[in-house]
Design a protein around this motif. Structure first.
Motif, PDB file in Angstrom:
ATOM      1  N   VAL A 163       1.621  -2.461 -10.372  1.00  0.00           N
ATOM      2  CA  VAL A 163       2.440  -3.657 -10.155  1.00  0.00           C
ATOM      3  C   VAL A 163       1.510  -4.800  -9.760  1.00  0.00           C
ATOM      4  CG1 VAL A 163       4.273  -4.723  -8.803  1.00  0.00           C
ATOM      5  CG2 VAL A 163       4.435  -2.303  -9.433  1.00  0.00           C
ATOM      6  N   THR A 164       1.576  -5.886 -10.504  1.00  0.00           N
ATOM      7  CA  THR A 164       0.789  -7.084 -10.187  1.00  0.00           C
ATOM      8  C   THR A 164       1.740  -8.133  -9.638  1.00  0.00           C
ATOM      9  OG1 THR A 164      -0.702  -6.596 -12.050  1.00  0.00           O
ATOM     10  CG2 THR A 164      -0.799  -8.812 -11.092  1.00  0.00           C
ATOM     11  N   PRO A 165       1.715  -8.387  -8.329  1.00  0.00           N
ATOM     12  CA  PRO A 165       2.687  -9.302  -7.741  1.00  0.00           C
ATOM     13  C   PRO A 165       2.278 -10.764  -7.831  1.00  0.00           C
ATOM     14  CG  PRO A 165       1.349  -8.347  -6.023  1.00  0.00           C
ATOM     15  CD  PRO A 165       0.871  -7.737  -7.317  1.00  0.00           C
ATOM     16  N   ALA A 166       3.284 -11.614  -7.940  1.00  0.00           N
ATOM     17  CA  ALA A 166       3.096 -13.059  -7.797  1.00  0.00           C
ATOM     18  C   ALA A 166       4.051 -13.519  -6.703  1.00  0.00           C
ATOM     19  CB  ALA A 166       3.374 -13.776  -9.116  1.00  0.00           C
ATOM     20  N   ILE A 219      -3.727  -6.607 -17.831  1.00  0.00           N
ATOM     21  CA  ILE A 219      -3.161  -5.263 -17.746  1.00  0.00           C
ATOM     22  C   ILE A 219      -3.528  -4.640 -16.400  1.00  0.00           C
ATOM     23  CG2 ILE A 219      -3.159  -2.953 -18.757  1.00  0.00           C
ATOM     24  CD1 ILE A 219      -3.893  -4.235 -21.426  1.00  0.00           C
ATOM     25  N   GLY A 220      -2.533  -4.066 -15.726  1.00  0.00           N
ATOM     26  CA  GLY A 220      -2.776  -3.429 -14.443  1.00  0.00           C
ATOM     27  C   GLY A 220      -3.459  -2.076 -14.593  1.00  0.00           C
ATOM     28  N   ASN A 221      -4.120  -1.638 -13.541  1.00  0.00           N
ATOM     29  CA  ASN A 221      -4.830  -0.361 -13.541  1.00  0.00           C
ATOM     30  C   ASN A 221      -3.845   0.772 -13.252  1.00  0.00           C
ATOM     31  OD1 ASN A 221      -6.562   1.786 -13.328  1.00  0.00           O
ATOM     32  ND2 ASN A 221      -7.621   1.054 -11.495  1.00  0.00           N
ATOM     33  N   GLY A 239      12.499 -19.317  -2.799  1.00  0.00           N
ATOM     34  CA  GLY A 239      13.474 -18.262  -3.037  1.00  0.00           C
ATOM     35  C   GLY A 239      13.287 -17.523  -4.341  1.00  0.00           C
ATOM     36  N   ILE A 240      12.076 -17.541  -4.896  1.00  0.00           N
ATOM     37  CA  ILE A 240      11.787 -16.872  -6.161  1.00  0.00           C
ATOM     38  C   ILE A 240      10.390 -16.262  -6.122  1.00  0.00           C
ATOM     39  CG2 ILE A 240      13.295 -18.263  -7.642  1.00  0.00           C
ATOM     40  CD1 ILE A 240      10.806 -19.944  -8.358  1.00  0.00           C
ATOM     41  N   SER A 241      10.162 -15.275  -6.995  1.00  0.00           N
ATOM     42  CA  SER A 241       8.833 -14.733  -7.230  1.00  0.00           C
ATOM     43  C   SER A 241       8.909 -13.834  -8.454  1.00  0.00           C
ATOM     44  CB  SER A 241       8.294 -13.954  -6.015  1.00  0.00           C
ATOM     45  OG  SER A 241       9.124 -12.847  -5.717  1.00  0.00           O
ATOM     46  N   MET A 242       7.749 -13.357  -8.909  1.00  0.00           N
ATOM     47  CA  MET A 242       7.688 -12.508 -10.092  1.00  0.00           C
ATOM     48  C   MET A 242       6.640 -11.419  -9.893  1.00  0.00           C
ATOM     49  SD  MET A 242       8.090 -14.952 -13.455  1.00  0.00           S
ATOM     50  CE  MET A 242       8.267 -13.454 -14.472  1.00  0.00           C
ATOM     51  N   ALA A 243       6.635 -10.468 -10.824  1.00  0.00           N
ATOM     52  CA  ALA A 243       5.599  -9.440 -10.845  1.00  0.00           C
ATOM     53  C   ALA A 243       5.505  -8.859 -12.248  1.00  0.00           C
ATOM     54  CB  ALA A 243       5.902  -8.337  -9.838  1.00  0.00           C
ATOM     55  N   ARG A 244       4.370  -8.266 -12.527  1.00  0.00           N
ATOM     56  CA  ARG A 244       4.158  -7.551 -13.785  1.00  0.00           C
ATOM     57  C   ARG A 244       4.171  -6.051 -13.497  1.00  0.00           C
ATOM     58  NH1 ARG A 244       0.156  -8.251 -18.696  1.00  0.00           N
ATOM     59  NH2 ARG A 244      -0.050  -6.059 -19.360  1.00  0.00           N
TER      60      ARG A 244
END
Length: 209
Positions: free
Chosen positions: A69-72, A58-60, A84-89
């Protein structure tokens, strides 16, 4: 006879742009250029380069926007470099908001996992598209367009987003206007806001001038 030759030439042309290697795990110790990071040596690549485990945390949300936002992206998850891809929470506490922003380098797809989120974007013709989203709903945000997400319920909301680039980029409109040293008089001229309002916003967002 001409048509088969034309089709064959297209296939050859497209194949010439195909990847010449399976992957390019980013070397985070090197510089990042317009095309991303340079590749790690294949001998140093491990399975851990292709696994990212931080989207389960869980992000702060203890901040001014009550969101996290927690980036990947490639800088956090080198395995997506060059793919050409990525994700985030996306975590939104009650009352949380992701202010109007844009990703210059990617389109975005958002899926709501928990709670309810009002999300939308503005086209280059200034048409507005927004809708309350519930668990399981998906919304797409075209590349480069201003968009936002707001927790529209009374409990925490959670979403995951995917991007069409390992480096989608980010510019938040509020910070672009009020979070730097752009002179107040120039902001007033270009936004029609009064100086007192601008200075108040600069004070909140850390700007000066």
């Amino acid at each position: 006879m001409i048509l088969p030759i034309f089709i064959a030439s297209l296939l050859f042309a497209s194949s010439s742009f195909a990847a010449v290697q399976d992957f390019c795990v980013g070397d985070l110790n090197g510089p990042e250029g317009p095309a991303g990071y340079s590749c790690k040596k294949a001998a140093t690549v491990t399975v851990d380069d292709f696994v990212f485990s931080r989207l389960g945390a869980i992000g702060n949300t203890s901040n001014i926007i009550k969101a996290a936002v927690t980036p990947a992206f490639s800088a956090q998850f080198p395995g997506v470099n060059g793919l050409g891809i990525s994700m985030a929470r996306l975590d939104l506490a009650a009352g949380g908001v992701i202010p109007m922003h844009t990703h210059p380098g990617a389109s975005e797809v958002l899926v709501v996992v928990q709670g309810s989120i009002c999300a939308g974007f503005i086209s280059s013709a200034n048409a507005v598209y927004f809708k309350p989203l519930k668990k399981g709903d998906i919304m797409v945000f075209p590349q480069g367009l201003l968009h936002f997400q707001i927790n529209s319920g009374g409990s925490p909301a959670l979403a995951f987003v995917s991007f069409s680039s390992p480096v989608p980029g980010l510019q938040i409109l509020d910070y672009a206007l009020f979070g730097n040293n752009l002179p107040t008089e120039l902001i007033a001229l270009t936004t029609f806001l009064d100086a007192a309002t601008i200075k108040k916003l600069k004070g909140v967002l850390g700007g000066s001038g």
